[in-house]
Design a protein around this motif. Structure first.
Motif, PDB file in Angstrom:
ATOM      1  N   ALA A  77     -30.361 100.473  14.301  1.00  0.00           N
ATOM      2  CA  ALA A  77     -31.305 101.350  13.604  1.00  0.00           C
ATOM      3  C   ALA A  77     -30.773 102.778  13.627  1.00  0.00           C
ATOM      4  CB  ALA A  77     -32.674 101.294  14.274  1.00  0.00           C
ATOM      5  N   VAL A  78     -30.813 103.440  12.485  1.00  0.00           N
ATOM      6  CA  VAL A  78     -30.383 104.831  12.372  1.00  0.00           C
ATOM      7  C   VAL A  78     -31.593 105.662  11.954  1.00  0.00           C
ATOM      8  CG1 VAL A  78     -28.824 106.452  11.247  1.00  0.00           C
ATOM      9  CG2 VAL A  78     -28.063 104.112  11.715  1.00  0.00           C
ATOM     10  N   VAL A  79     -32.007 106.560  12.824  1.00  0.00           N
ATOM     11  CA  VAL A  79     -33.102 107.478  12.509  1.00  0.00           C
ATOM     12  C   VAL A  79     -32.486 108.750  11.939  1.00  0.00           C
ATOM     13  CG1 VAL A  79     -35.105 108.722  13.396  1.00  0.00           C
ATOM     14  CG2 VAL A  79     -34.448 106.519  14.406  1.00  0.00           C
ATOM     15  N   VAL A  80     -32.933 109.143  10.758  1.00  0.00           N
ATOM     16  CA  VAL A  80     -32.355 110.295  10.066  1.00  0.00           C
ATOM     17  C   VAL A  80     -33.345 111.457  10.089  1.00  0.00           C
ATOM     18  CG1 VAL A  80     -31.384 111.144   7.902  1.00  0.00           C
ATOM     19  CG2 VAL A  80     -31.061 108.746   8.559  1.00  0.00           C
ATOM     20  N   TRP A  81     -32.885 112.601  10.586  1.00  0.00           N
ATOM     21  CA  TRP A  81     -33.667 113.837  10.509  1.00  0.00           C
ATOM     22  C   TRP A  81     -33.167 114.645   9.326  1.00  0.00           C
ATOM     23  CZ3 TRP A  81     -32.109 118.915  10.462  1.00  0.00           C
ATOM     24  CH2 TRP A  81     -33.131 119.879  10.549  1.00  0.00           C
ATOM     25  N   SER A  82     -34.102 115.107   8.496  1.00  0.00           N
ATOM     26  CA  SER A  82     -33.762 115.881   7.315  1.00  0.00           C
ATOM     27  C   SER A  82     -34.447 117.238   7.372  1.00  0.00           C
ATOM     28  CB  SER A  82     -34.197 115.128   6.050  1.00  0.00           C
ATOM     29  OG  SER A  82     -34.198 115.980   4.931  1.00  0.00           O
ATOM     30  N   GLU A  83     -33.686 118.285   7.146  1.00  0.00           N
ATOM     31  CA  GLU A  83     -34.254 119.639   7.150  1.00  0.00           C
ATOM     32  C   GLU A  83     -35.306 119.792   6.060  1.00  0.00           C
ATOM     33  OE1 GLU A  83     -32.675 124.108   6.065  1.00  0.00           O
ATOM     34  OE2 GLU A  83     -31.343 122.788   7.201  1.00  0.00           O
ATOM     35  N   GLU A  84     -35.036 119.252   4.876  1.00  0.00           N
ATOM     36  CA  GLU A  84     -35.984 119.368   3.773  1.00  0.00           C
ATOM     37  C   GLU A  84     -37.281 118.628   4.081  1.00  0.00           C
ATOM     38  OE1 GLU A  84     -35.790 121.219   1.062  1.00  0.00           O
ATOM     39  OE2 GLU A  84     -33.927 122.034   1.867  1.00  0.00           O
ATOM     40  N   LYS A  85     -37.170 117.430   4.662  1.00  0.00           N
ATOM     41  CA  LYS A  85     -38.381 116.684   5.004  1.00  0.00           C
ATOM     42  C   LYS A  85     -39.161 117.390   6.102  1.00  0.00           C
ATOM     43  CE  LYS A  85     -40.165 112.090   5.969  1.00  0.00           C
ATOM     44  NZ  LYS A  85     -41.235 112.595   6.861  1.00  0.00           N
ATOM     45  N   GLN A  86     -38.444 118.005   7.041  1.00  0.00           N
ATOM     46  CA  GLN A  86     -39.111 118.764   8.095  1.00  0.00           C
ATOM     47  C   GLN A  86     -39.958 119.884   7.489  1.00  0.00           C
ATOM     48  OE1 GLN A  86     -38.910 118.183  11.401  1.00  0.00           O
ATOM     49  NE2 GLN A  86     -40.057 119.975  12.101  1.00  0.00           N
ATOM     50  N   LYS A  87     -39.401 120.584   6.500  1.00  0.00           N
ATOM     51  CA  LYS A  87     -40.142 121.664   5.844  1.00  0.00           C
ATOM     52  C   LYS A  87     -41.361 121.118   5.114  1.00  0.00           C
ATOM     53  CE  LYS A  87     -36.125 124.681   5.155  1.00  0.00           C
ATOM     54  NZ  LYS A  87     -35.230 125.319   4.143  1.00  0.00           N
TER      55      LYS A  87
ATOM     56  N   THR B 165     -22.172 115.926   9.271  1.00  0.00           N
ATOM     57  CA  THR B 165     -21.235 116.869   8.654  1.00  0.00           C
ATOM     58  C   THR B 165     -21.965 117.829   7.726  1.00  0.00           C
ATOM     59  OG1 THR B 165     -20.792 115.212   6.938  1.00  0.00           O
ATOM     60  CG2 THR B 165     -19.287 115.278   8.808  1.00  0.00           C
ATOM     61  N   ASP B 166     -23.064 117.366   7.151  1.00  0.00           N
ATOM     62  CA  ASP B 166     -23.958 118.234   6.388  1.00  0.00           C
ATOM     63  C   ASP B 166     -25.014 118.752   7.360  1.00  0.00           C
ATOM     64  OD1 ASP B 166     -25.993 119.339   4.786  1.00  0.00           O
ATOM     65  OD2 ASP B 166     -25.565 117.972   3.128  1.00  0.00           O
ATOM     66  N   PRO B 167     -25.094 120.065   7.600  1.00  0.00           N
ATOM     67  CA  PRO B 167     -26.014 120.601   8.614  1.00  0.00           C
ATOM     68  C   PRO B 167     -27.482 120.348   8.317  1.00  0.00           C
ATOM     69  CG  PRO B 167     -25.087 122.362   7.267  1.00  0.00           C
ATOM     70  CD  PRO B 167     -24.323 121.120   6.926  1.00  0.00           C
ATOM     71  N   ARG B 168     -27.796 119.877   7.127  1.00  0.00           N
ATOM     72  CA  ARG B 168     -29.194 119.596   6.792  1.00  0.00           C
ATOM     73  C   ARG B 168     -29.668 118.262   7.362  1.00  0.00           C
ATOM     74  NH1 ARG B 168     -29.039 119.786   0.470  1.00  0.00           N
ATOM     75  NH2 ARG B 168     -27.198 118.521   0.990  1.00  0.00           N
ATOM     76  N   TYR B 169     -28.758 117.491   7.952  1.00  0.00           N
ATOM     77  CA  TYR B 169     -29.112 116.165   8.437  1.00  0.00           C
ATOM     78  C   TYR B 169     -28.602 115.955   9.863  1.00  0.00           C
ATOM     79  CZ  TYR B 169     -29.905 115.340   3.474  1.00  0.00           C
ATOM     80  OH  TYR B 169     -30.343 115.435   2.180  1.00  0.00           O
ATOM     81  N   ALA B 170     -29.347 115.144  10.613  1.00  0.00           N
ATOM     82  CA  ALA B 170     -28.928 114.726  11.948  1.00  0.00           C
ATOM     83  C   ALA B 170     -29.342 113.269  12.130  1.00  0.00           C
ATOM     84  CB  ALA B 170     -29.557 115.612  13.022  1.00  0.00           C
ATOM     85  N   PHE B 171     -28.696 112.574  13.082  1.00  0.00           N
ATOM     86  CA  PHE B 171     -28.871 111.132  13.193  1.00  0.00           C
ATOM     87  C   PHE B 171     -29.032 110.699  14.648  1.00  0.00           C
ATOM     88  CE2 PHE B 171     -26.133 112.332   9.698  1.00  0.00           C
ATOM     89  CZ  PHE B 171     -26.705 111.686   8.618  1.00  0.00           C
ATOM     90  N   HIS B 172     -29.799 109.635  14.821  1.00  0.00           N
ATOM     91  CA  HIS B 172     -29.898 108.964  16.117  1.00  0.00           C
ATOM     92  C   HIS B 172     -29.696 107.474  15.877  1.00  0.00           C
ATOM     93  CE1 HIS B 172     -31.347 107.826  20.125  1.00  0.00           C
ATOM     94  NE2 HIS B 172     -31.966 106.842  19.502  1.00  0.00           N
ATOM     95  N   VAL B 173     -28.835 106.851  16.660  1.00  0.00           N
ATOM     96  CA  VAL B 173     -28.524 105.429  16.506  1.00  0.00           C
ATOM     97  C   VAL B 173     -29.081 104.661  17.694  1.00  0.00           C
ATOM     98  CG1 VAL B 173     -26.693 103.719  16.238  1.00  0.00           C
ATOM     99  CG2 VAL B 173     -26.434 105.993  15.219  1.00  0.00           C
ATOM    100  N   SER B 174     -29.747 103.549  17.402  1.00  0.00           N
ATOM    101  CA  SER B 174     -30.350 102.733  18.451  1.00  0.00           C
ATOM    102  C   SER B 174     -30.199 101.260  18.080  1.00  0.00           C
ATOM    103  CB  SER B 174     -31.833 103.086  18.614  1.00  0.00           C
ATOM    104  OG  SER B 174     -32.432 102.298  19.619  1.00  0.00           O
ATOM    105  N   ASP B 175     -30.092 100.403  19.085  1.00  0.00           N
ATOM    106  CA  ASP B 175     -29.989  98.959  18.863  1.00  0.00           C
ATOM    107  C   ASP B 175     -31.369  98.321  18.922  1.00  0.00           C
ATOM    108  OD1 ASP B 175     -27.209  98.964  18.598  1.00  0.00           O
ATOM    109  OD2 ASP B 175     -26.916  98.856  20.767  1.00  0.00           O
ATOM    110  N   LEU B 176     -31.641  97.431  17.963  1.00  0.00           N
ATOM    111  CA  LEU B 176     -32.905  96.704  17.913  1.00  0.00           C
ATOM    112  C   LEU B 176     -32.623  95.219  17.756  1.00  0.00           C
ATOM    113  CD1 LEU B 176     -35.115  98.875  15.507  1.00  0.00           C
ATOM    114  CD2 LEU B 176     -35.193  98.811  17.994  1.00  0.00           C
ATOM    115  N   ASN B 177     -33.652  94.409  18.020  1.00  0.00           N
ATOM    116  CA  ASN B 177     -33.573  92.972  17.778  1.00  0.00           C
ATOM    117  C   ASN B 177     -34.889  92.551  17.143  1.00  0.00           C
ATOM    118  OD1 ASN B 177     -33.763  90.026  18.199  1.00  0.00           O
ATOM    119  ND2 ASN B 177     -31.837  90.315  19.307  1.00  0.00           N
ATOM    120  N   TYR B 178     -34.831  92.252  15.857  1.00  0.00           N
ATOM    121  CA  TYR B 178     -36.038  91.881  15.119  1.00  0.00           C
ATOM    122  C   TYR B 178     -35.761  90.589  14.365  1.00  0.00           C
ATOM    123  CZ  TYR B 178     -39.934  92.250  11.806  1.00  0.00           C
ATOM    124  OH  TYR B 178     -41.061  92.007  11.058  1.00  0.00           O
TER     125      TYR B 178
END
Length: 210
Positions: free
Chosen positions: A168-178, A148-161
């Motif tokens: 597992a949720v992988v978070v993409w951040s515009e600020e971190k990308q910069k 909902t905040d355009p500065r962030y995007a998400f990918h969800v994946s199932d893991l077994n550890y």
């Protein structure tokens, strides 16, 4: 804890963390191993004072920052051990909401700790990128969903550890990308400069691609 009996202060989000404090003095004859006392000794210096001995203080709070539990540890106590200890002791001492989440830093995420947490407990932490499963996930081509905040995007994946199914949720951040791009560009410039100087000394010009 008496206040909690009459006021609904909330135990849906339980935060667990540690810090440490440096001290001055030799502390040569601190508590022997046969006692329950902590040891003032050298450990991970979060304040940068590697020359000083220290002790660790752990704290458990609810989502409003209200302290539930605290415990002191020896200066060289590993967070991988202290965090799980505090979770277990808090569970024994306090009646918590059934639908609760433990919010803990990445030191919790070891195979032994995950096995102790089991399949019934709910928790949120950051997985260390040094683990093979996490490294493979981060290296993969992932499809991200815009937040909902355009500065962030998400990918969800199932893991077994640790034998425990997880999400597992992988978070993409515009600020971190910069920041990553700026860091890469800075390293690239230093690399080009280092490579060009020896060749220029011999009268050659070298063009480098970033």
């Amino acid at each position: 804890m008496q206040i909690m009996k009459t006021h609904p202060l909330g135990t849906q989000l339980i935060h667990v963390d540690t810090t440490n404090f440096s001290v001055h003095g030799k502390y040569e004859n601190d508590a022997p191993d046969s006692t329950d006392s902590i040891r003032i000794t050298f450990g991970h210096a979060k304040d940068g004072r590697t020359d000083l001995k220290r002790f660790v203080l752990g704290l458990v709070t609810n989502q409003f920052g209200l302290p539930f539990f605290t415990e002191a540890f020896s200066g060289n106590e590993s967070d991988k051990k202290s965090l799980i200890k505090m979770i277990q002791k808090t569970q024994q001492a306090i009646n918590l909401d059934d639908n609760r989440y433990w919010i803990v830093d990445s030191a919790l995420y070891t195979e032994d700790n995950i096995k102790l947490l089991g399949t019934d407990m709910q928790w949120i932490t950051r997985a260390p990128e040094t683990l093979d499963d996490i490294e493979r996930l981060l290296d993969a081509e992932l499809d991200f969903t815009q937040g909902t905040d355009p500065r962030y995007a998400f990918h969800v994946s199932d893991l077994n550890y640790g034998g425990v199914p997880q999400r597992a949720v992988v978070v993409w951040s515009e600020e971190k990308q910069k920041r990553d791009e700026q860091t890469f560009e800075g390293r690239s410039k230093r690399r080009r400069y280092w490579l060009k100087r020896p060749h220029e000394a011999h009268g050659h010009k070298v063009r480098m691609c970033p």
